[in-house]
Design a protein around this motif. Structure first.
Motif, PDB file in Angstrom:
ATOM      1  N   ALA A 176      45.546  44.012  41.946  1.00  0.00           N
ATOM      2  CA  ALA A 176      44.778  45.092  42.583  1.00  0.00           C
ATOM      3  C   ALA A 176      43.291  44.754  42.559  1.00  0.00           C
ATOM      4  N   LEU A 177      42.825  44.212  41.427  1.00  0.00           N
ATOM      5  CA  LEU A 177      41.407  43.841  41.328  1.00  0.00           C
ATOM      6  C   LEU A 177      41.080  42.704  42.303  1.00  0.00           C
ATOM      7  N   PHE A 178      42.029  41.782  42.470  1.00  0.00           N
ATOM      8  CA  PHE A 178      41.849  40.727  43.479  1.00  0.00           C
ATOM      9  C   PHE A 178      41.683  41.349  44.864  1.00  0.00           C
ATOM     10  N   LYS A 179      42.528  42.338  45.141  1.00  0.00           N
ATOM     11  CA  LYS A 179      42.543  42.912  46.496  1.00  0.00           C
ATOM     12  C   LYS A 179      41.262  43.650  46.841  1.00  0.00           C
ATOM     13  N   ILE A 180      40.658  44.307  45.850  1.00  0.00           N
ATOM     14  CA  ILE A 180      39.437  45.041  46.167  1.00  0.00           C
ATOM     15  C   ILE A 180      38.202  44.187  45.923  1.00  0.00           C
ATOM     16  N   GLY A 181      38.374  43.006  45.334  1.00  0.00           N
ATOM     17  CA  GLY A 181      37.235  42.165  45.013  1.00  0.00           C
ATOM     18  C   GLY A 181      36.671  41.484  46.251  1.00  0.00           C
ATOM     19  N   SER A 182      35.616  40.714  46.041  1.00  0.00           N
ATOM     20  CA  SER A 182      34.949  40.110  47.191  1.00  0.00           C
ATOM     21  C   SER A 182      35.278  38.621  47.324  1.00  0.00           C
ATOM     22  N   ILE A 183      36.165  38.116  46.445  1.00  0.00           N
ATOM     23  CA  ILE A 183      36.490  36.684  46.529  1.00  0.00           C
ATOM     24  C   ILE A 183      37.662  36.493  47.480  1.00  0.00           C
ATOM     25  N   ARG A 184      37.371  35.898  48.626  1.00  0.00           N
ATOM     26  CA  ARG A 184      38.329  35.838  49.718  1.00  0.00           C
ATOM     27  C   ARG A 184      39.659  35.153  49.360  1.00  0.00           C
ATOM     28  N   PRO A 185      39.656  33.980  48.735  1.00  0.00           N
ATOM     29  CA  PRO A 185      40.937  33.322  48.433  1.00  0.00           C
ATOM     30  C   PRO A 185      41.823  34.164  47.527  1.00  0.00           C
ATOM     31  N   LEU A 186      41.220  34.862  46.562  1.00  0.00           N
ATOM     32  CA  LEU A 186      42.000  35.709  45.657  1.00  0.00           C
ATOM     33  C   LEU A 186      42.599  36.890  46.408  1.00  0.00           C
ATOM     34  N   ARG A 187      41.817  37.434  47.333  1.00  0.00           N
ATOM     35  CA  ARG A 187      42.301  38.549  48.140  1.00  0.00           C
ATOM     36  C   ARG A 187      43.502  38.087  48.973  1.00  0.00           C
ATOM     37  N   TRP A 188      43.318  36.912  49.552  1.00  0.00           N
ATOM     38  CA  TRP A 188      44.366  36.332  50.392  1.00  0.00           C
ATOM     39  C   TRP A 188      45.630  36.105  49.567  1.00  0.00           C
ATOM     40  N   PHE A 189      45.439  35.548  48.382  1.00  0.00           N
ATOM     41  CA  PHE A 189      46.574  35.278  47.505  1.00  0.00           C
ATOM     42  C   PHE A 189      47.323  36.566  47.170  1.00  0.00           C
ATOM     43  N   ALA A 190      46.568  37.600  46.777  1.00  0.00           N
ATOM     44  CA  ALA A 190      47.195  38.865  46.368  1.00  0.00           C
ATOM     45  C   ALA A 190      47.964  39.490  47.528  1.00  0.00           C
ATOM     46  N   ASP A 191      47.392  39.394  48.725  1.00  0.00           N
ATOM     47  CA  ASP A 191      48.080  39.957  49.894  1.00  0.00           C
ATOM     48  C   ASP A 191      49.366  39.195  50.192  1.00  0.00           C
ATOM     49  N   ALA A 192      49.293  37.865  50.127  1.00  0.00           N
ATOM     50  CA  ALA A 192      50.475  37.047  50.401  1.00  0.00           C
ATOM     51  C   ALA A 192      51.558  37.331  49.355  1.00  0.00           C
ATOM     52  N   TYR A 193      51.135  37.427  48.113  1.00  0.00           N
ATOM     53  CA  TYR A 193      52.053  37.703  47.015  1.00  0.00           C
ATOM     54  C   TYR A 193      52.809  39.010  47.267  1.00  0.00           C
TER      55      TYR A 193
END
Lengths: 240, 219
Positions: free
Chosen positions: B41-58
Protein backbone atom coordinates in the motif's frame (compact mmCIF):
# COMPACT_ATOMS: atom_id res chain seq x y z
CA UNK A 1 12.41 38.08 7.80
CA UNK A 2 10.78 36.86 4.61
CA UNK A 3 11.49 38.10 1.14
CA UNK A 4 9.68 37.05 -2.00
CA UNK A 5 11.26 37.73 -5.38
CA UNK A 6 9.44 37.36 -8.70
CA UNK A 7 7.34 34.47 -7.41
CA UNK A 8 5.38 32.70 -10.13
CA UNK A 9 3.22 29.63 -9.66
CA UNK A 10 1.53 27.69 -12.41
CA UNK A 11 -0.83 24.73 -12.14
CA UNK A 12 -0.37 23.22 -15.59
CA UNK A 13 -0.85 26.14 -17.93
CA UNK A 14 -2.88 28.09 -15.44
CA UNK A 15 -0.81 30.86 -13.94
CA UNK A 16 -2.15 31.51 -10.45
CA UNK A 17 0.64 33.79 -9.24
CA UNK A 18 2.46 36.16 -11.53
CA UNK A 19 5.77 37.66 -10.66
CA UNK A 20 5.10 38.65 -7.06
CA UNK A 21 7.75 40.48 -5.09
CA UNK A 22 7.37 41.70 -1.55
CA UNK A 23 8.91 41.56 1.88
CA UNK A 24 7.67 41.00 5.40
CA UNK A 25 9.79 42.39 8.18
CA UNK A 26 10.23 40.92 11.62
CA UNK A 27 7.26 41.70 13.85
CA UNK A 28 5.16 42.88 10.96
CA UNK A 29 1.54 41.76 10.51
CA UNK A 30 0.52 41.56 6.88
CA UNK A 31 -3.00 40.89 5.65
CA UNK A 32 -3.41 39.32 2.25
CA UNK A 33 -6.79 40.04 0.72
CA UNK A 34 -8.45 39.70 -2.63
CA UNK A 35 -11.35 38.05 -4.41
CA UNK A 36 -11.60 34.27 -4.36
CA UNK A 37 -9.37 32.67 -6.96
CA UNK A 38 -6.94 35.56 -6.74
CA UNK A 39 -4.17 33.24 -5.58
CA UNK A 40 -3.86 34.53 -2.03
CA UNK A 41 -3.96 31.10 -0.39
CA UNK A 42 -1.51 29.72 -2.93
CA UNK A 43 0.78 32.66 -2.20
CA UNK A 44 0.65 31.88 1.51
CA UNK A 45 1.23 28.18 0.92
CA UNK A 46 4.31 28.94 -1.17
CA UNK A 47 5.90 30.52 1.89
CA UNK A 48 6.34 27.16 3.59
CA UNK A 49 6.56 25.26 0.34
CA UNK A 50 3.28 23.39 0.68
CA UNK A 51 3.09 24.59 -2.92
CA UNK A 52 6.27 24.51 -4.92
CA UNK A 53 6.89 27.78 -6.75
CA UNK A 54 7.30 27.46 -10.51
CA UNK A 55 9.67 30.39 -10.63
CA UNK A 56 11.17 32.99 -8.38
CA UNK A 57 12.80 32.94 -4.99
CA UNK A 58 11.63 32.99 -1.38
CA UNK A 59 14.07 33.85 1.36
CA UNK A 60 13.39 33.26 5.03
CA UNK A 61 16.08 34.82 7.20
CA UNK A 62 18.24 34.97 4.05
CA UNK A 63 17.85 31.25 3.44
CA UNK A 64 16.61 30.45 -0.05
CA UNK A 65 13.63 28.08 0.28
CA UNK A 66 13.61 27.28 -3.42
CA UNK A 67 17.20 26.06 -3.32
CA UNK A 68 17.02 22.24 -3.48
CA UNK A 69 19.82 22.08 -0.93
CA UNK A 70 17.75 23.82 1.72
CA UNK A 71 16.33 21.41 4.29
CA UNK A 72 12.70 22.36 3.98
CA UNK A 73 11.62 20.41 7.06
CA UNK A 74 13.98 22.49 9.17
CA UNK A 75 12.59 25.69 7.72
CA UNK A 76 9.03 24.57 8.35
CA UNK A 77 9.82 24.14 12.03
CA UNK A 78 10.21 27.90 12.18
CA UNK A 79 6.99 28.63 10.33
CA UNK A 80 3.66 27.97 11.99
CA UNK A 81 0.59 27.49 9.85
CA UNK A 82 -3.09 27.73 10.69
CA UNK A 83 -5.58 26.34 8.19
CA UNK A 84 -9.12 27.28 7.31
CA UNK A 85 -10.34 23.82 8.33
CA UNK A 86 -8.10 23.49 11.42
CA UNK A 87 -6.67 20.07 10.52
CA UNK A 88 -6.19 19.04 14.13
CA UNK A 89 -5.15 15.41 14.57
CA UNK A 90 -8.51 13.82 15.48
CA UNK A 91 -7.05 10.68 17.08
CA UNK A 92 -4.97 12.66 19.56
CA UNK A 93 -6.18 14.60 22.59
CA UNK A 94 -5.82 18.39 22.56
CA UNK A 95 -2.74 18.16 24.74
CA UNK A 96 -1.17 15.51 22.49
CA UNK A 97 -1.94 17.65 19.45
CA UNK A 98 0.19 20.37 21.03
CA UNK A 99 3.02 18.20 22.29
CA UNK A 100 3.37 15.86 19.30
CA UNK A 101 5.53 17.99 17.00
CA UNK A 102 7.71 19.56 19.72
CA UNK A 103 8.51 16.07 21.05
CA UNK A 104 8.96 14.34 17.70
CA UNK A 105 10.57 17.11 15.69
CA UNK A 106 12.33 19.25 18.27
CA UNK A 107 13.05 16.30 20.58
CA UNK A 108 11.66 18.23 23.52
CA UNK A 109 11.12 16.18 26.68
CA UNK A 110 7.56 15.17 27.44
CA UNK A 111 7.45 17.21 30.62
CA UNK A 112 8.75 20.36 28.95
CA UNK A 113 6.41 19.93 25.98
CA UNK A 114 3.40 19.49 28.26
CA UNK A 115 4.29 22.48 30.35
CA UNK A 116 4.60 24.58 27.22
CA UNK A 117 1.34 23.18 25.87
CA UNK A 118 -0.62 23.92 29.03
CA UNK A 119 0.81 27.41 29.06
CA UNK A 120 -0.35 27.97 25.47
CA UNK A 121 -3.78 26.49 26.16
CA UNK A 122 -4.17 28.99 28.95
CA UNK A 123 -3.24 31.79 26.58
CA UNK A 124 -5.95 30.76 24.13
CA UNK A 125 -8.40 30.23 26.99
CA UNK A 126 -8.77 26.47 26.72
CA UNK A 127 -6.97 25.10 29.77
CA UNK A 128 -9.97 22.95 30.63
CA UNK A 129 -9.89 21.20 27.24
CA UNK A 130 -6.44 19.63 27.51
CA UNK A 131 -7.77 16.08 27.73
CA UNK A 132 -10.65 16.52 25.29
CA UNK A 133 -10.54 15.20 21.74
CA UNK A 134 -10.83 17.66 18.84
CA UNK A 135 -14.19 16.28 17.71
CA UNK A 136 -15.81 17.41 20.94
CA UNK A 137 -14.80 21.05 20.42
CA UNK A 138 -16.62 23.86 18.65
CA UNK A 139 -15.12 25.39 15.51
CA UNK A 140 -13.77 28.40 17.36
CA UNK A 141 -12.20 26.20 20.01
CA UNK A 142 -10.66 23.96 17.35
CA UNK A 143 -9.10 26.94 15.65
CA UNK A 144 -7.70 28.26 18.92
CA UNK A 145 -6.18 24.83 19.58
CA UNK A 146 -4.75 24.88 16.05
CA UNK A 147 -3.14 28.24 16.73
CA UNK A 148 -1.71 26.93 19.99
CA UNK A 149 -0.43 23.82 18.20
CA UNK A 150 1.45 25.97 15.71
CA UNK A 151 2.81 28.19 18.49
CA UNK A 152 4.07 25.16 20.43
CA UNK A 153 6.87 24.87 17.87
CA UNK A 154 7.95 28.41 18.79
CA UNK A 155 7.86 29.63 15.21
CA UNK A 156 9.30 32.93 14.06
CA UNK A 157 6.58 33.41 11.51
CA UNK A 158 2.90 32.47 11.56
CA UNK A 159 0.87 31.89 8.41
CA UNK A 160 -2.93 32.04 8.65
CA UNK A 161 -4.98 30.71 5.75
CA UNK A 162 -8.49 32.16 6.13
CA UNK A 163 -8.57 31.16 9.81
CA UNK A 164 -12.13 32.37 10.42
CA UNK A 165 -13.81 31.47 7.12
CA UNK A 166 -15.10 28.09 8.27
CA UNK A 167 -16.47 29.38 11.58
CA UNK A 168 -19.95 30.26 12.69
CA UNK A 169 -20.25 34.04 12.96
CA UNK A 170 -20.38 34.09 16.75
CA UNK A 171 -17.07 32.24 16.96
CA UNK A 172 -15.09 34.54 14.72
CA UNK A 173 -14.34 37.01 17.45
CA UNK A 174 -12.75 34.55 19.89
CA UNK A 175 -10.29 33.50 17.19
CA UNK A 176 -9.58 37.04 16.05
CA UNK A 177 -8.94 38.04 19.65
CA UNK A 178 -6.29 35.35 20.00
CA UNK A 179 -4.72 36.54 16.75
CA UNK A 180 -4.77 40.14 17.95
CA UNK A 181 -2.99 39.18 21.16
CA UNK A 182 -0.45 37.35 19.10
CA UNK A 183 0.08 40.35 16.83
CA UNK A 184 0.56 42.62 19.83
CA UNK A 185 3.11 40.23 21.30
CA UNK A 186 5.35 40.98 18.32
CA UNK A 187 4.81 37.85 16.23
CA UNK A 188 5.47 38.14 12.52
CA UNK A 189 2.23 37.17 10.78
CA UNK A 190 0.89 36.71 7.28
CA UNK A 191 -2.88 36.45 7.30
CA UNK A 192 -5.08 35.58 4.35
CA UNK A 193 -8.46 36.87 5.44
CA UNK A 194 -11.86 38.19 4.51
CA UNK A 195 -12.09 39.99 7.84
CA UNK A 196 -11.59 43.55 6.72
CA UNK A 197 -11.99 44.82 10.28
CA UNK A 198 -9.02 42.72 11.35
CA UNK A 199 -6.99 43.78 8.31
CA UNK A 200 -7.64 47.42 9.02
CA UNK A 201 -7.23 47.35 12.76
CA UNK A 202 -4.40 44.90 13.34
CA UNK A 203 -2.37 44.65 10.15
CA UNK A 204 0.61 46.87 9.51
CA UNK A 205 0.27 46.31 5.79
CA UNK A 206 -2.25 45.03 3.32
CA UNK A 207 -1.43 43.09 0.17
CA UNK A 208 -4.20 43.06 -2.40
CA UNK A 209 -4.06 40.26 -4.96
CA UNK A 210 -6.17 39.92 -8.05
CA UNK A 211 -5.80 37.19 -10.66
CA UNK A 212 -2.43 36.26 -9.24
CA UNK A 213 -1.04 39.78 -9.49
CA UNK A 214 0.02 41.82 -6.48
CA UNK A 215 -2.02 44.91 -7.24
CA UNK A 216 -1.54 46.94 -4.08
CA UNK A 217 0.91 46.74 -1.22
CA UNK A 218 0.50 49.40 1.39
CA UNK A 219 -0.60 50.69 4.74
CA UNK A 220 -4.19 49.63 5.67
CA UNK A 221 -5.82 53.00 6.26
CA UNK A 222 -4.79 54.48 2.96
CA UNK A 223 -5.68 51.21 1.21
CA UNK A 224 -9.19 51.07 2.63
CA UNK A 225 -9.89 54.80 2.43
CA UNK A 226 -8.23 55.60 -0.84
CA UNK A 227 -7.27 52.56 -2.90
CA UNK A 228 -4.87 53.46 -5.66
CA UNK A 229 -6.22 51.09 -8.26
CA UNK A 230 -9.57 50.62 -9.91
CA UNK A 231 -9.56 46.88 -9.13
CA UNK A 232 -9.06 47.37 -5.41
CA UNK A 233 -11.73 50.06 -5.36
CA UNK A 234 -14.25 47.73 -7.08
CA UNK A 235 -13.39 44.91 -4.67
CA UNK A 236 -13.80 47.09 -1.60
CA UNK A 237 -17.05 48.48 -2.91
CA UNK A 238 -18.46 44.97 -3.13
CA UNK A 239 -17.52 43.82 0.35
CA UNK A 240 -17.71 46.88 2.58
CA UNK B 1 -33.17 -39.53 7.33
CA UNK B 2 -31.14 -41.14 10.02
CA UNK B 3 -28.78 -38.63 11.57
CA UNK B 4 -26.67 -40.18 14.26
CA UNK B 5 -24.26 -37.88 15.98
CA UNK B 6 -23.17 -40.47 18.53
CA UNK B 7 -21.02 -42.11 15.90
CA UNK B 8 -18.75 -39.10 15.51
CA UNK B 9 -18.11 -38.81 19.24
CA UNK B 10 -14.86 -40.84 19.17
CA UNK B 11 -13.61 -38.55 16.40
CA UNK B 12 -14.38 -35.30 18.19
CA UNK B 13 -10.89 -34.83 19.71
CA UNK B 14 -9.40 -35.53 16.27
CA UNK B 15 -11.61 -32.88 14.69
CA UNK B 16 -11.16 -30.36 17.49
CA UNK B 17 -7.43 -30.60 16.99
CA UNK B 18 -8.11 -29.26 13.50
CA UNK B 19 -9.07 -25.91 15.02
CA UNK B 20 -5.55 -25.47 16.27
CA UNK B 21 -4.06 -26.68 12.98
CA UNK B 22 -6.21 -24.28 10.99
CA UNK B 23 -5.78 -21.35 13.34
CA UNK B 24 -2.00 -21.74 13.36
CA UNK B 25 -1.53 -21.22 9.68
CA UNK B 26 -4.38 -18.72 9.38
CA UNK B 27 -2.71 -16.60 12.04
CA UNK B 28 0.62 -16.57 10.23
CA UNK B 29 -1.04 -16.03 6.86
CA UNK B 30 -2.99 -13.02 8.19
CA UNK B 31 0.12 -11.56 9.80
CA UNK B 32 2.23 -12.16 6.71
CA UNK B 33 -0.48 -10.79 4.42
CA UNK B 34 -0.99 -7.73 6.58
CA UNK B 35 2.69 -6.81 6.68
CA UNK B 36 3.26 -7.32 2.96
CA UNK B 37 -0.06 -5.61 2.24
CA UNK B 38 0.93 -2.53 4.24
CA UNK B 39 4.25 -2.32 2.42
CA UNK B 40 2.52 -2.70 -0.95
CA UNK B 41 0.00 0.00 0.00
CA UNK B 42 2.86 2.37 0.84
CA UNK B 43 4.44 1.54 -2.53
CA UNK B 44 1.17 2.36 -4.26
CA UNK B 45 0.75 5.78 -2.71
CA UNK B 46 4.46 6.60 -2.81
CA UNK B 47 6.22 8.61 -5.47
CA UNK B 48 8.72 5.96 -6.59
CA UNK B 49 7.45 4.82 -9.97
CA UNK B 50 9.02 1.32 -10.22
CA UNK B 51 7.70 0.39 -6.76
CA UNK B 52 4.25 1.63 -7.69
CA UNK B 53 4.40 -0.37 -10.88
CA UNK B 54 5.54 -3.46 -9.01
CA UNK B 55 2.75 -3.20 -6.42
CA UNK B 56 0.12 -2.76 -9.11
CA UNK B 57 1.40 -5.74 -11.11
CA UNK B 58 1.55 -7.84 -7.96
CA UNK B 59 -2.04 -7.04 -7.05
CA UNK B 60 -3.18 -7.69 -10.58
CA UNK B 61 -1.61 -11.16 -10.64
CA UNK B 62 -2.71 -12.32 -7.21
CA UNK B 63 -6.22 -10.97 -7.55
CA UNK B 64 -6.52 -12.13 -11.13
CA UNK B 65 -5.88 -15.85 -10.63
CA UNK B 66 -7.64 -18.43 -8.44
CA UNK B 67 -6.27 -18.89 -4.95
CA UNK B 68 -6.35 -22.65 -5.35
CA UNK B 69 -4.14 -22.32 -8.42
CA UNK B 70 -1.62 -20.22 -6.46
CA UNK B 71 -1.68 -22.80 -3.68
CA UNK B 72 -1.08 -25.65 -6.11
CA UNK B 73 1.72 -23.80 -7.86
CA UNK B 74 3.50 -23.20 -4.59
CA UNK B 75 2.99 -26.71 -3.25
CA UNK B 76 3.31 -28.88 -6.36
CA UNK B 77 5.11 -26.79 -8.97
CA UNK B 78 7.75 -24.95 -6.98
CA UNK B 79 9.45 -28.18 -5.77
CA UNK B 80 9.64 -29.32 -9.38
CA UNK B 81 11.58 -26.16 -10.26
CA UNK B 82 13.71 -25.65 -7.18
CA UNK B 83 14.04 -29.14 -5.82
CA UNK B 84 13.05 -27.80 -2.41
CA UNK B 85 10.39 -30.03 -0.86
CA UNK B 86 8.06 -27.45 0.63
CA UNK B 87 5.81 -28.52 3.50
CA UNK B 88 2.03 -28.09 3.26
CA UNK B 89 2.16 -25.75 6.28
CA UNK B 90 4.69 -23.41 4.68
CA UNK B 91 3.02 -23.44 1.28
CA UNK B 92 -0.30 -22.67 2.89
CA UNK B 93 1.11 -19.65 4.74
CA UNK B 94 2.84 -18.46 1.58
CA UNK B 95 -0.13 -18.90 -0.72
CA UNK B 96 -2.69 -17.40 1.63
CA UNK B 97 -0.37 -14.63 2.85
CA UNK B 98 0.71 -13.56 -0.63
CA UNK B 99 -2.84 -13.71 -1.91
CA UNK B 100 -4.29 -11.85 1.05
CA UNK B 101 -1.66 -9.12 0.84
CA UNK B 102 -2.96 -8.16 -2.60
CA UNK B 103 -6.41 -7.49 -1.16
CA UNK B 104 -5.10 -5.94 2.05
CA UNK B 105 -2.91 -3.53 0.08
CA UNK B 106 -5.97 -2.25 -1.77
CA UNK B 107 -7.92 -1.86 1.47
CA UNK B 108 -5.10 0.02 3.16
CA UNK B 109 -4.40 2.18 0.10
CA UNK B 110 -8.03 3.26 0.00
CA UNK B 111 -7.94 3.87 3.76
CA UNK B 112 -4.86 6.06 3.55
CA UNK B 113 -6.26 8.02 0.65
CA UNK B 114 -9.51 8.55 2.54
CA UNK B 115 -7.66 10.38 5.32
CA UNK B 116 -8.15 14.12 4.82
CA UNK B 117 -5.30 15.63 2.82
CA UNK B 118 -5.23 18.40 5.39
CA UNK B 119 -3.73 15.96 7.89
CA UNK B 120 -0.68 15.54 5.69
CA UNK B 121 -0.40 19.28 5.21
CA UNK B 122 -0.74 19.97 8.92
CA UNK B 123 2.00 17.44 9.69
CA UNK B 124 4.27 18.80 6.96
CA UNK B 125 3.70 22.36 8.11
CA UNK B 126 4.86 21.33 11.59
CA UNK B 127 8.06 19.91 10.11
CA UNK B 128 7.14 16.27 10.80
CA UNK B 129 9.15 13.92 8.53
CA UNK B 130 7.28 11.63 6.10
CA UNK B 131 7.93 8.40 7.97
CA UNK B 132 6.74 9.68 11.33
CA UNK B 133 3.80 11.38 9.71
CA UNK B 134 2.75 8.04 8.22
CA UNK B 135 3.16 5.97 11.38
CA UNK B 136 1.85 8.49 13.92
CA UNK B 137 -0.72 10.55 12.05
CA UNK B 138 -1.96 8.95 8.83
CA UNK B 139 -1.93 5.18 9.46
CA UNK B 140 -3.73 5.29 12.84
CA UNK B 141 -6.54 7.27 11.23
CA UNK B 142 -6.57 5.03 8.18
CA UNK B 143 -6.75 1.92 10.39
CA UNK B 144 -9.90 3.18 12.02
CA UNK B 145 -11.59 3.62 8.64
CA UNK B 146 -10.51 0.29 7.19
CA UNK B 147 -11.03 -1.97 10.17
CA UNK B 148 -14.41 -3.32 9.00
CA UNK B 149 -13.06 -4.05 5.51
CA UNK B 150 -9.93 -5.59 6.98
CA UNK B 151 -12.00 -7.78 9.31
CA UNK B 152 -13.95 -8.95 6.28
CA UNK B 153 -10.73 -9.95 4.57
CA UNK B 154 -9.53 -11.86 7.64
CA UNK B 155 -12.85 -13.67 7.90
CA UNK B 156 -12.74 -14.60 4.24
CA UNK B 157 -9.22 -15.89 4.66
CA UNK B 158 -10.22 -18.00 7.66
CA UNK B 159 -13.00 -19.67 5.70
CA UNK B 160 -11.06 -20.03 2.46
CA UNK B 161 -8.37 -21.75 4.50
CA UNK B 162 -10.40 -24.92 3.92
CA UNK B 163 -8.77 -25.00 0.48
CA UNK B 164 -5.59 -26.36 2.01
CA UNK B 165 -7.36 -29.69 2.42
CA UNK B 166 -6.59 -30.12 -1.29
CA UNK B 167 -2.85 -30.31 -0.65
CA UNK B 168 -3.23 -32.85 2.12
CA UNK B 169 -2.84 -30.48 5.03
CA UNK B 170 -4.77 -31.93 7.97
CA UNK B 171 -6.88 -28.88 8.74
CA UNK B 172 -10.47 -28.82 9.99
CA UNK B 173 -11.95 -29.45 6.57
CA UNK B 174 -9.63 -32.33 5.76
CA UNK B 175 -10.36 -33.93 9.11
CA UNK B 176 -14.09 -33.83 8.44
CA UNK B 177 -13.45 -35.62 5.16
CA UNK B 178 -11.27 -38.22 6.86
CA UNK B 179 -13.95 -38.90 9.46
CA UNK B 180 -16.60 -39.03 6.75
CA UNK B 181 -14.63 -41.60 4.79
CA UNK B 182 -14.11 -43.65 7.92
CA UNK B 183 -17.76 -43.73 8.91
CA UNK B 184 -19.32 -43.63 5.47
CA UNK B 185 -21.38 -40.79 6.94
CA UNK B 186 -20.64 -37.27 5.81
CA UNK B 187 -23.40 -35.10 7.13
CA UNK B 188 -22.47 -35.28 10.80
CA UNK B 189 -18.74 -34.52 10.58
CA UNK B 190 -19.30 -31.80 7.97
CA UNK B 191 -21.97 -30.15 10.09
CA UNK B 192 -19.72 -30.43 13.12
CA UNK B 193 -16.77 -28.64 11.51
CA UNK B 194 -19.22 -26.16 10.00
CA UNK B 195 -20.16 -25.13 13.53
CA UNK B 196 -16.47 -24.91 14.41
CA UNK B 197 -15.75 -22.62 11.42
CA UNK B 198 -18.69 -20.46 12.38
CA UNK B 199 -17.43 -20.19 15.98
CA UNK B 200 -13.99 -19.15 14.78
CA UNK B 201 -15.46 -16.45 12.57
CA UNK B 202 -17.66 -15.26 15.43
CA UNK B 203 -14.56 -15.02 17.59
CA UNK B 204 -12.85 -12.89 14.95
CA UNK B 205 -15.95 -10.71 14.63
CA UNK B 206 -15.98 -10.07 18.38
CA UNK B 207 -12.29 -9.18 18.40
CA UNK B 208 -12.94 -6.80 15.52
CA UNK B 209 -15.80 -5.10 17.37
CA UNK B 210 -13.68 -4.75 20.46
CA UNK B 211 -10.81 -3.13 18.55
CA UNK B 212 -13.25 -0.85 16.73
CA UNK B 213 -14.68 0.35 20.02
CA UNK B 214 -11.20 0.99 21.35
CA UNK B 215 -10.32 3.08 18.31
CA UNK B 216 -13.48 5.10 18.62
CA UNK B 217 -12.56 6.81 21.89
CA UNK B 218 -11.65 9.99 20.02
CA UNK B 219 -15.13 10.46 18.50
Amino acid sequence: MIKVENLTKKFGNNEVLSNISTEIKKGEVVSIIGPSGSGKSTFLRCMNLLEKPTNGKIYINDKDLTDPKTNIMQVREQIGMVFQHFHLFPHLSVLDNLTYAPMKVKKMSKAAAQEKALDLLEKVGLSDKADAYPNSLSGGQKQRVAIARALAMEPELMLFDEPTSALDPEMVKEVLDVMKDLAHSGMTMAVVTHEMGFAREVADRVLFLDHGVLVEDGEPNSFFDAPKTERAATFLEKIL
Amino acid sequence: MNLDFTQIVPYIPFMLEGIWVTLRFVFFAILFGFIIGTVLALFKIGSIRPLRWFADAYTSIFRGTPLILQLMIIYFAVPQLSGYDISPFLSAILAFGLNSSAYVSEIIRAGIQAVDKGQTEAALALGVPYRQMMTDIILPQAMKNILPALMNEFITLTKESALVSTIGYLDLMRRAQVVGADLYRNFEPLLFVGVLYWSMVMGLTLIGRFVERRLRVSD
